[in-house]
Design a protein around this motif. Sequence first.
Motif, short mmCIF file in Angstrom:
data_model
loop_
_atom_site.label_atom_id
_atom_site.label_comp_id
_atom_site.label_asym_id
_atom_site.label_seq_id
_atom_site.Cartn_x
_atom_site.Cartn_y
_atom_site.Cartn_z
N ASN A 33 44.03 42.43 33.95
CA ASN A 33 43.62 41.04 33.77
C ASN A 33 44.79 40.13 34.14
O ASN A 33 45.89 40.31 33.61
CB ASN A 33 43.24 40.75 32.31
CG ASN A 33 42.13 41.65 31.80
OD1 ASN A 33 41.20 41.95 32.54
ND2 ASN A 33 42.22 42.08 30.56
N THR A 34 44.55 39.18 35.01
CA THR A 34 45.56 38.18 35.32
C THR A 34 44.93 36.81 35.05
O THR A 34 43.77 36.72 34.67
CB THR A 34 46.02 38.25 36.78
OG1 THR A 34 44.94 37.82 37.64
CG2 THR A 34 46.42 39.67 37.18
N HIS A 53 37.85 46.33 43.38
CA HIS A 53 36.66 46.12 42.55
C HIS A 53 37.05 45.11 41.49
O HIS A 53 37.86 45.41 40.61
CB HIS A 53 36.22 47.41 41.85
CG HIS A 53 36.29 48.65 42.69
ND1 HIS A 53 37.47 49.34 42.89
CD2 HIS A 53 35.34 49.30 43.39
CE1 HIS A 53 37.22 50.38 43.68
NE2 HIS A 53 35.95 50.38 43.99
N GLY A 54 36.48 43.91 41.56
CA GLY A 54 36.88 42.93 40.57
C GLY A 54 36.22 41.58 40.71
O GLY A 54 35.31 41.37 41.53
N VAL A 55 36.71 40.64 39.87
CA VAL A 55 36.13 39.31 39.75
C VAL A 55 37.25 38.26 39.77
O VAL A 55 38.27 38.44 39.10
CB VAL A 55 35.36 39.15 38.42
CG1 VAL A 55 34.64 37.81 38.37
CG2 VAL A 55 34.38 40.31 38.21
N ASN A 56 37.04 37.19 40.52
CA ASN A 56 37.97 36.07 40.51
C ASN A 56 37.42 34.97 39.61
O ASN A 56 36.21 34.85 39.42
CB ASN A 56 38.16 35.54 41.94
CG ASN A 56 39.29 34.53 42.02
OD1 ASN A 56 39.13 33.36 41.71
ND2 ASN A 56 40.45 35.00 42.46
N ARG A 57 38.31 34.12 39.10
CA ARG A 57 37.86 33.03 38.23
C ARG A 57 36.93 32.06 38.96
O ARG A 57 36.18 31.31 38.32
CB ARG A 57 39.05 32.28 37.64
CG ARG A 57 39.85 31.48 38.63
CD ARG A 57 40.70 30.39 37.95
NE ARG A 57 41.53 30.87 36.87
CZ ARG A 57 41.39 30.50 35.60
NH1 ARG A 57 40.42 29.65 35.26
NH2 ARG A 57 42.19 30.97 34.68
N TYR A 218 32.60 41.07 30.79
CA TYR A 218 32.48 42.02 29.68
C TYR A 218 32.68 43.42 30.27
O TYR A 218 32.18 43.70 31.37
CB TYR A 218 31.08 41.93 29.07
CG TYR A 218 30.77 40.60 28.40
CD1 TYR A 218 30.88 40.46 27.02
CD2 TYR A 218 30.36 39.50 29.15
CE1 TYR A 218 30.59 39.25 26.40
CE2 TYR A 218 30.08 38.28 28.55
CZ TYR A 218 30.19 38.16 27.17
OH TYR A 218 29.91 36.96 26.56
N TYR A 219 33.39 44.28 29.56
CA TYR A 219 33.65 45.59 30.15
C TYR A 219 33.81 46.67 29.09
O TYR A 219 34.15 46.40 27.94
CB TYR A 219 34.90 45.54 31.04
CG TYR A 219 36.19 45.24 30.31
CD1 TYR A 219 37.08 46.26 29.98
CD2 TYR A 219 36.53 43.93 29.96
CE1 TYR A 219 38.27 45.99 29.32
CE2 TYR A 219 37.71 43.65 29.29
CZ TYR A 219 38.58 44.69 28.98
OH TYR A 219 39.75 44.41 28.31
N LYS A 230 35.92 41.68 26.25
CA LYS A 230 35.54 40.45 26.94
C LYS A 230 36.78 39.76 27.47
O LYS A 230 37.78 39.63 26.76
CB LYS A 230 34.78 39.51 25.98
CG LYS A 230 34.28 38.22 26.64
CD LYS A 230 33.54 37.34 25.64
CE LYS A 230 33.01 36.07 26.30
NZ LYS A 230 32.32 35.18 25.33
N TYR A 231 36.69 39.33 28.72
CA TYR A 231 37.80 38.58 29.32
C TYR A 231 37.24 37.27 29.86
O TYR A 231 36.39 37.26 30.74
CB TYR A 231 38.45 39.36 30.45
CG TYR A 231 39.67 38.67 31.01
CD1 TYR A 231 40.85 38.58 30.27
CD2 TYR A 231 39.63 38.06 32.26
CE1 TYR A 231 41.96 37.91 30.77
CE2 TYR A 231 40.73 37.40 32.77
CZ TYR A 231 41.89 37.32 32.02
OH TYR A 231 42.98 36.66 32.50
N GLU A 232 37.71 36.15 29.31
CA GLU A 232 37.25 34.84 29.74
C GLU A 232 38.30 34.17 30.61
O GLU A 232 39.48 34.16 30.27
CB GLU A 232 36.98 33.94 28.51
CG GLU A 232 35.84 34.41 27.64
CD GLU A 232 35.59 33.47 26.48
OE1 GLU A 232 34.96 32.41 26.71
OE2 GLU A 232 36.01 33.78 25.36
N PHE A 233 37.86 33.60 31.71
CA PHE A 233 38.79 32.90 32.59
C PHE A 233 39.07 31.50 32.04
O PHE A 233 38.27 30.94 31.33
CB PHE A 233 38.22 32.80 33.99
CG PHE A 233 38.14 34.13 34.69
CD1 PHE A 233 39.29 34.79 35.10
CD2 PHE A 233 36.91 34.74 34.94
CE1 PHE A 233 39.23 36.03 35.74
CE2 PHE A 233 36.83 35.97 35.57
CZ PHE A 233 38.00 36.61 35.97
#
Length: 233
Positions: A33-34, A53-57, A218-219, A230-233
């Motif tokens: 997480n960054t 494999h991932g998500v950007n804010r 969510y992971y 849960k990781y919130e941007f």
Amino acid sequence: MTMCTRFVYRGDNIITGFNFDIDIVEWNHKVINTKDCFYIGIMRPDGMRHSYHGVNRNGNVGTLLYVHGNLSGTYQDSKDCITIADLVEKFIQAEVSFDDALQILKERKIVYAADATMQAMLSDKHGRTLVVEPGIGWREDEGRYSLITNYSILAPESTRPFVVPEDDRYEKASKMLNIYGNHFTVNNAFSILQAVCQEGIWATRVSFVYSAEENAVYYVQNNNFSQIGKYEF
């Protein structure tokens, strides 16, 4: 080789789900997480953990899925080409927008990485979705949902000989996705990921769900679906 599952659901909320299924002997991974990214960092020979494999804010979600290769997608070191791995990583890192990715697909040849044959799904916070298959082509998806596993969507006959008889992940996920109407939740997404998760050597190591409305990921790790982070941007 990886045996992953990825979908995008376009209801009253844009929700994307991903199962990361790998042999941990072959692939060293870590959830990272960054400030701007949530991704599964894959250790590569260059000594860096790459974000394939991932998500950007900004809502960009990119995933690479193993596929049996074809000669037309063979790696080429040319300025007219870009590897599917580079395209996905740039998308996740927001170096490339969805519209940029579309332009790249129109102007450059998409090839496999030098050491792996992969296909990809790219989506943005609005639910716009690209399926990209080196050597075969690409399409912008529409409809209620998009879904991909480890076989070609654009030219199914090309990978049909490689379908593992008991591998019904695509069919099972599609059947479940067809049940829902406009309302589709994070929990619904996890129910699908849990239904198609893998065990054994190619077990599901990470499952994540991104909610565009919440701008949160969510992971779970190692199929422990009772422990959702849960990781919130």
